[in-house]
Design a protein around this motif. Structure first.
Motif, PDB file in Angstrom:
ATOM      1  N   LYS A   1     115.654  13.197  14.463  1.00  0.00           N
ATOM      2  CA  LYS A   1     114.739  12.111  14.782  1.00  0.00           C
ATOM      3  C   LYS A   1     113.273  12.465  14.504  1.00  0.00           C
ATOM      4  CE  LYS A   1     115.907   8.672  16.697  1.00  0.00           C
ATOM      5  NZ  LYS A   1     116.485   7.333  16.399  1.00  0.00           N
TER       6      LYS A   1
ATOM      7  N   ASN B   1     115.675  12.709  21.715  1.00  0.00           N
ATOM      8  CA  ASN B   1     115.205  13.309  20.466  1.00  0.00           C
ATOM      9  C   ASN B   1     114.038  12.589  19.795  1.00  0.00           C
ATOM     10  OD1 ASN B   1     116.909  15.561  20.358  1.00  0.00           O
ATOM     11  ND2 ASN B   1     118.627  14.229  19.800  1.00  0.00           N
TER      12      ASN B   1
ATOM     13  N   SER C   1     123.232   4.901  17.221  1.00  0.00           N
ATOM     14  CA  SER C   1     122.624   4.336  18.435  1.00  0.00           C
ATOM     15  C   SER C   1     121.728   3.182  17.991  1.00  0.00           C
ATOM     16  CB  SER C   1     121.834   5.392  19.203  1.00  0.00           C
ATOM     17  OG  SER C   1     121.215   4.792  20.306  1.00  0.00           O
ATOM     18  N   THR C   2     120.534   3.499  17.480  1.00  0.00           N
ATOM     19  CA  THR C   2     119.703   2.407  16.954  1.00  0.00           C
ATOM     20  C   THR C   2     120.234   1.897  15.617  1.00  0.00           C
ATOM     21  OG1 THR C   2     118.259   3.875  15.682  1.00  0.00           O
ATOM     22  CG2 THR C   2     117.656   3.473  17.980  1.00  0.00           C
ATOM     23  N   GLY C   3     121.034   2.705  14.932  1.00  0.00           N
ATOM     24  CA  GLY C   3     121.525   2.348  13.593  1.00  0.00           C
ATOM     25  C   GLY C   3     120.592   2.804  12.491  1.00  0.00           C
TER      26      GLY C   3
ATOM     27  N   GLN D   1     119.853   5.809  11.229  1.00  0.00           N
ATOM     28  CA  GLN D   1     120.435   6.743  10.261  1.00  0.00           C
ATOM     29  C   GLN D   1     121.402   6.026   9.325  1.00  0.00           C
ATOM     30  OE1 GLN D   1     122.143  10.565  11.670  1.00  0.00           O
ATOM     31  NE2 GLN D   1     121.253  10.017  13.631  1.00  0.00           N
TER      32      GLN D   1
ATOM     33  N   GLY E   1     122.083  10.106  23.158  1.00  0.00           N
ATOM     34  CA  GLY E   1     121.977  10.236  21.690  1.00  0.00           C
ATOM     35  C   GLY E   1     122.673   9.108  20.975  1.00  0.00           C
TER      36      GLY E   1
ATOM     37  N   SER F   1     126.498  14.502  20.705  1.00  0.00           N
ATOM     38  CA  SER F   1     126.999  13.473  19.782  1.00  0.00           C
ATOM     39  C   SER F   1     127.712  14.108  18.591  1.00  0.00           C
ATOM     40  CB  SER F   1     125.872  12.561  19.306  1.00  0.00           C
ATOM     41  OG  SER F   1     124.956  13.243  18.478  1.00  0.00           O
TER      42      SER F   1
ATOM     43  N   PRO G   1     123.205  15.518  14.444  1.00  0.00           N
ATOM     44  CA  PRO G   1     121.840  15.052  14.721  1.00  0.00           C
ATOM     45  C   PRO G   1     120.948  16.048  15.455  1.00  0.00           C
ATOM     46  CG  PRO G   1     123.478  13.432  15.406  1.00  0.00           C
ATOM     47  CD  PRO G   1     124.209  14.713  15.155  1.00  0.00           C
TER      48      PRO G   1
HETATM   49  N1  PMP Z   1     122.801  11.544  17.900  1.00  0.00           N
HETATM   50  C1  PMP Z   1     121.705  11.947  18.576  1.00  0.00           C
HETATM   51  C2  PMP Z   1     121.748  13.242  19.324  1.00  0.00           C
HETATM   52  C3  PMP Z   1     120.560  11.143  18.601  1.00  0.00           C
HETATM   53  O1  PMP Z   1     119.462  11.546  19.270  1.00  0.00           O
HETATM   54  C4  PMP Z   1     120.570   9.907  17.908  1.00  0.00           C
HETATM   55  C5  PMP Z   1     119.360   9.009  17.994  1.00  0.00           C
HETATM   56  N2  PMP Z   1     119.292   8.341  19.253  1.00  0.00           N
HETATM   57  C6  PMP Z   1     121.740   9.512  17.224  1.00  0.00           C
HETATM   58  C7  PMP Z   1     122.820  10.386  17.223  1.00  0.00           C
HETATM   59  C8  PMP Z   1     121.870   8.170  16.547  1.00  0.00           C
HETATM   60  O2  PMP Z   1     120.881   7.917  15.582  1.00  0.00           O
HETATM   61  P1  PMP Z   1     120.337   6.462  15.279  1.00  0.00           P
HETATM   62  O3  PMP Z   1     119.486   6.049  16.435  1.00  0.00           O
HETATM   63  O4  PMP Z   1     119.553   6.622  14.022  1.00  0.00           O
HETATM   64  O5  PMP Z   1     121.486   5.526  15.120  1.00  0.00           O
END
Ligand code: PMP
Length: 345
Positions: free
Chosen positions: A54, A84, A192-194, A196, A235, A279, A305
């Motif tokens: 992140k 993160n 999570s937020t999408g 990635q 995460g 995660s 991540p």
């Molecule tokens: N795994 C971890 C440990 C994270 O910190 C995050 C971000 N919240 C993710 C996965 C998912 O990433 P994203 O928000 O880009 O979908």
């Protein structure tokens, strides 16, 4: 297997934001029998300077905000983050002289809190829990009101900012291209937020149409499964469907039970020498399940991540595991546990 001795020169960086990215990918050898037939790689985003992927979002979004005048010298960065992204903003903010306020909740672990404070960030805490046991909506509401009331405040708003995926289209996807070229059959990504998944899809799908993108979430979250339930994982997971997630880019989605995720993390530490965040256990378990159906000699990459050091008091602590009702799956049963996983309908 020998240590690689001839390497390109490590880059010189003007500040820590330039030190993010270009992380290695490591092949799994021992954690599951499918690794003998399919080349299974973990891309170690835990090797970023602050220990997570992140930081890339933080570096790119802060850079864009500075360019557009949304963030000015002496300004304040405000964000809702359970870990993160907050650490990434605290890190970049410290290097550029910004005040950083991170909105946290009861699920934010003492380790994450200490990391944020160590970078000089301030914490703002929410208490309100919604019907699904989540505090995410209350966190977003507090971040919004802080950003409105603080002069020079800027709220990147990772959940709704359509530029959240940019970092992964600009950095992570190009690293994957440089490492694997066209020789990659599947890419496994936690959601999570999408940010990635959507950023990777934006760059890689048009160039590598055969590449299958696999999304991974935790049981209890509603991203791929409409039934909410409480979960301990941070995460991945969300209490609403993420507006930044490009659902059309996803070939298969997995909703992984926490017990399997934590068992996989402990197995990766002990059998592969990889101490990864919680995660990553879900992402690797899903990836190894998907790998079972790939042809021999195929290649799959799973994105790790963050680093496991921030989970030493939780998923790597036997007392915490027992207290929360988790019983680790022994290594000899891991193949069966992976086999029993099912992609979400
Ligand atoms: N795994 C971890 C440990 C994270 O910190 C995050 C971000 N919240 C993710 C996965 C998912 O990433 P994203 O928000 O880009 O979908």
């Amino acid at each position: 297997m020998n240590v690689i001795l001839s390497r390109p020169a490590p880059r010189l960086c003007e500040d820590v934001s330039q030190a993010v990215g270009d992380v290695p990918s490591v092949r799994l050898r021992r954690v599951a029998s499918v690794c003998e037939r399919v080349d299974c790689y973990v891309k170690l985003e835990s090797c970023n300077p602050g220990g997570s992927i992140k930081e890339k979002n933080a570096a790119i979004l802060v850079g864009q905000a500075e360019k557009e005048g949304l963030l000015r010298p002496g300004g304040t960065i405000i964000e809702s983050s359970s870990g993160n992204f907050g650490v990434g903003l605290a890190m970049i903010g410290a290097a550029r002289g910004y005040r950083v306020i991170i909105v946290v909740d009861a699920k934010t672990t003492p380790t994450f809190r200490r990391m944020l404070l160590a970078y000089g960030a301030q914490l703002a805490e929410v208490q309100e829990v919604d019907a699904a046991g989540s505090m995410q909506k209350a966190r977003i509401a507090l971040a919004t009101s802080l950003a409105q009331s603080i002069d020079g405040g800027w709220y990147p708003c990772q959940h709704y900012n359509p530029r959240n995926p940019d970092a992964h289209a600009l950095l992570t996807a190009r690293e994957i291209e440089a490492t694997f070229g066209g020789r990659l059959d599947a890419l496994v990504v936690g959601v999570s937020t999408g940010g990635q998944l959507s950023g990777l899809a934006r760059y890689l799908k048009p160039r590598y149409p055969h590449l299958k993108l696999i999304g991974v979430d935790v049981q209890g979250s509603v991203i791929f499964d409409p039934d909410p339930a409480p979960y301990k994982m941070t995460g991945i997971g969300l209490s609403f469907r993420p507006p930044n997630l490009d659902y059309t880019a996803i070939h298969a989605a997995y909703v992984v039970p926490e017990n399997l995720a934590y068992s996989m993390c402990n197995a990766l530490a002990r059998q592969e020498g990889l101490l990864l965040g919680s995660s990553s256990g879900a992402i690797v378990a899903a990836g190894l399940h998907f790998a079972r159906d790939l042809a021999a000699g195929s290649r799959i990459a799973m994105i790790n991540p963050d680093h496991g050091d921030r989970y030493l008091e939780t998923i790597y602590d036997q007392d915490w595991l027992s207290k929360n009702g988790f019983v680790l799956i022994p290594p000899e049963h891991m193949d069966v546990a992976i086999e029993q996983l099912k992609p979400a309908g």
